[in-house]
Scaffold this motif. Structure first.
Motif, PDB file in Angstrom:
ATOM      1  N   HIS A 106       0.826  -1.212   0.000  1.00 26.83           N
ATOM      2  CA  HIS A 106       0.000   0.000   0.000  1.00 26.83           C
ATOM      3  C   HIS A 106       0.861   1.262   0.000  1.00 26.83           C
ATOM      4  O   HIS A 106       0.731   2.114  -0.866  1.00 26.83           O
ATOM      5  CB  HIS A 106      -0.922   0.008   1.220  1.00 26.83           C
ATOM      6  CG  HIS A 106      -1.910  -1.112   1.218  1.00 26.83           C
ATOM      7  ND1 HIS A 106      -2.999  -1.145   2.068  1.00 26.83           N
ATOM      8  CD2 HIS A 106      -2.008  -2.251   0.490  1.00 26.83           C
ATOM      9  CE1 HIS A 106      -3.702  -2.242   1.866  1.00 26.83           C
ATOM     10  NE2 HIS A 106      -3.109  -2.934   0.917  1.00 26.83           N
ATOM     11  N   ALA A 110      -4.155   6.612   1.610  1.00 24.50           N
ATOM     12  CA  ALA A 110      -5.284   6.764   0.686  1.00 24.50           C
ATOM     13  C   ALA A 110      -5.566   5.460  -0.034  1.00 24.50           C
ATOM     14  O   ALA A 110      -6.737   5.091  -0.236  1.00 24.50           O
ATOM     15  CB  ALA A 110      -4.982   7.878  -0.326  1.00 24.50           C
ATOM     16  N   VAL A 111      -4.527   4.744  -0.427  1.00 27.79           N
ATOM     17  CA  VAL A 111      -4.703   3.427  -1.054  1.00 27.79           C
ATOM     18  C   VAL A 111      -5.333   2.468  -0.055  1.00 27.79           C
ATOM     19  O   VAL A 111      -6.272   1.727  -0.378  1.00 27.79           O
ATOM     20  CB  VAL A 111      -3.357   2.889  -1.565  1.00 27.79           C
ATOM     21  CG1 VAL A 111      -3.495   1.436  -2.024  1.00 27.79           C
ATOM     22  CG2 VAL A 111      -2.830   3.756  -2.700  1.00 27.79           C
ATOM     23  N   GLY A 114      -9.019   3.327   0.328  1.00 27.14           N
ATOM     24  CA  GLY A 114      -9.805   2.865  -0.808  1.00 27.14           C
ATOM     25  C   GLY A 114     -10.044   1.365  -0.774  1.00 27.14           C
ATOM     26  O   GLY A 114     -11.160   0.888  -1.029  1.00 27.14           O
ATOM     27  N   THR A 179      -5.301  11.575  -6.738  1.00 23.79           N
ATOM     28  CA  THR A 179      -5.451  10.341  -5.960  1.00 23.79           C
ATOM     29  C   THR A 179      -6.431   9.392  -6.629  1.00 23.79           C
ATOM     30  O   THR A 179      -6.255   8.169  -6.566  1.00 23.79           O
ATOM     31  CB  THR A 179      -5.916  10.654  -4.525  1.00 23.79           C
ATOM     32  OG1 THR A 179      -5.095  11.672  -3.972  1.00 23.79           O
ATOM     33  CG2 THR A 179      -5.828   9.413  -3.656  1.00 23.79           C
ATOM     34  N   VAL A 183      -5.509   5.502  -7.222  1.00 25.79           N
ATOM     35  CA  VAL A 183      -6.269   4.404  -6.617  1.00 25.79           C
ATOM     36  C   VAL A 183      -7.060   3.628  -7.675  1.00 25.79           C
ATOM     37  O   VAL A 183      -7.191   2.403  -7.592  1.00 25.79           O
ATOM     38  CB  VAL A 183      -7.194   4.944  -5.509  1.00 25.79           C
ATOM     39  CG1 VAL A 183      -8.023   3.818  -4.893  1.00 25.79           C
ATOM     40  CG2 VAL A 183      -6.372   5.629  -4.419  1.00 25.79           C
ATOM     41  N   ASN A 229      -0.723  11.270  -1.071  1.00 27.02           N
ATOM     42  CA  ASN A 229      -0.289  10.304  -0.069  1.00 27.02           C
ATOM     43  C   ASN A 229      -0.213  11.028   1.267  1.00 27.02           C
ATOM     44  O   ASN A 229       0.760  11.740   1.551  1.00 27.02           O
ATOM     45  CB  ASN A 229       1.080   9.729  -0.449  1.00 27.02           C
ATOM     46  CG  ASN A 229       1.543   8.641   0.506  1.00 27.02           C
ATOM     47  OD1 ASN A 229       1.156   8.600   1.669  1.00 27.02           O
ATOM     48  ND2 ASN A 229       2.397   7.761   0.017  1.00 27.02           N
ATOM     49  N   PRO A 256      -6.857  13.352  -0.844  1.00 27.16           N
ATOM     50  CA  PRO A 256      -6.593  11.945  -1.140  1.00 27.16           C
ATOM     51  C   PRO A 256      -7.676  10.986  -0.669  1.00 27.16           C
ATOM     52  O   PRO A 256      -7.992  10.023  -1.365  1.00 27.16           O
ATOM     53  CB  PRO A 256      -5.270  11.687  -0.392  1.00 27.16           C
ATOM     54  CG  PRO A 256      -4.594  13.015  -0.406  1.00 27.16           C
ATOM     55  CD  PRO A 256      -5.704  14.006  -0.197  1.00 27.16           C
ATOM     56  N   ALA A 260      -9.752   8.684  -3.181  1.00 27.93           N
ATOM     57  CA  ALA A 260      -9.729   7.232  -3.011  1.00 27.93           C
ATOM     58  C   ALA A 260     -11.148   6.671  -2.899  1.00 27.93           C
ATOM     59  O   ALA A 260     -11.450   5.610  -3.454  1.00 27.93           O
ATOM     60  CB  ALA A 260      -8.927   6.868  -1.761  1.00 27.93           C
TER      61      ALA A 260
END
Length: 286
Positions: A106, A110-111, A114, A179, A183, A229, A256, A260
């Motif tokens: 990751h 934000a990732v 999501g 973002t 994502v 990020n 972000p 996401a």
């Protein structure tokens, strides 16, 4: 007849190879007693530390080399915005490749957010991943400051700040869209259905993810310095600790996370048609 057999074989192959993983539980307390979970946390911490160390060092190095105080030709020196974008995208490519099999790679709250919304990770894992990422970012920037304190303080510490001439709405929009691109790419590159359908096309998932980071940096460095990020922005703000960095900090969390969330909704409910499938299942049961 041969064609019919080939189609049948392909259908059987796809059905056999494609497995959509079940949704992750909201709270999975069993993870807390598994060594693999803590190994994943360590991997996220180290990966984010290395990411911030290399990228912030690149930013400061560029500003130092292009400082006009070093001479009239210095403005053309250094790696430039293109080199900075390559540093961020290249490090994401390398680190996702290294950690994908351990933590999922990751390296970005934000990732993680999501993927949590898409039920790919539990709430416990998501929260602890974000904490590990933020701590890793702080340590990574701290190393940069420890090794090059004078340059670090003089050239802005790699902190994300809204550039002069742009209002906060523009900065927020840049972070949301940037973002979303990242994502959305993560979801597409790691989609098990796509991997099964396009198994004849060798795609290394970290490569498009790294390129997404690279392209977003090219577009948004002049606006916000490119966050996309929250851990990257937070770690730099903590170590640099100047008012401007903290005043703009909310942009690099809200933007972000909103981006996401939109990417997760778009991929899961539009491209993968999760809402339609759920409605169809409900009708068939009724």
């Amino acid at each position: 007849m041969t064609k019919d057999v080939e189609v049948a074989e392909q259908g059987e192959y796809s059905a056999k190879d494609y497995h959509d993983p079940p949704p992750a539980p909201l709270i999975d307390s069993e993870e807390l007693i598994q060594w693999s979970f803590y190994r994943a946390l360590i991997a996220e911490f180290i990966a984010t530390l290395l990411f911030l160390y290399i990228t912030v060092l690149t930013v400061i190095g560029y500003k130092s080399q292009s400082d006009t105080a070093n001479g009239p030709d210095a403005a053309c020196g250094g790696v430039g915005i293109l080199g900075i974008a390559w540093a961020f995208g290249g490090m994401i490519f390398v680190l996702v490749y290294c950690t994908a099999g351990i933590s999922g790679g990751h390296i970005n709250p934000a990732v993680t957010f999501g993927l949590f919304l898409a039920r790919k990770v539990s709430l416990v894992r998501a929260v602890l991943y974000m904490i590990a990422q933020c701590l890793g970012a702080i340590c990574g920037v701290g190393l940069v400051k420890a090794f090059q304190k004078s340059h670090y303080n003089r050239y802005g510490g790699g902190a994300n700040e809204l550039a002069a001439g742009y209002n906060k709405g523009v900065g927020l929009g840049a972070e949301i869209i940037g973002t979303f691109v990242l994502v959305y790419t993560v979801f597409s590159a790691t989609d098990p259905k796509r991997n099964a359908r396009d198994s004849h096309v060798p795609v290394l998932a970290p490569l498009p993810i790294g390129f997404a980071v690279f392209m977003v940096h090219l577009a948004t460095i002049p606006i916000t310095g490119t966050g996309i990020n929250p851990a990257r922005s937070f770690g730099a703000a903590v170590i640099y600790n100047k008012d401007k960095a903290w005043d703009d900090q909310w942009i690099f969390w809200v933007g972000p996370f909103v981006g996401a969330a939109i990417a997760a909704f778009y991929h899961q409910f539009v491209l993968r048609a999760a809402a339609i499938k759920a409605l169809g299942s409900f009708r068939s049961n009724a």
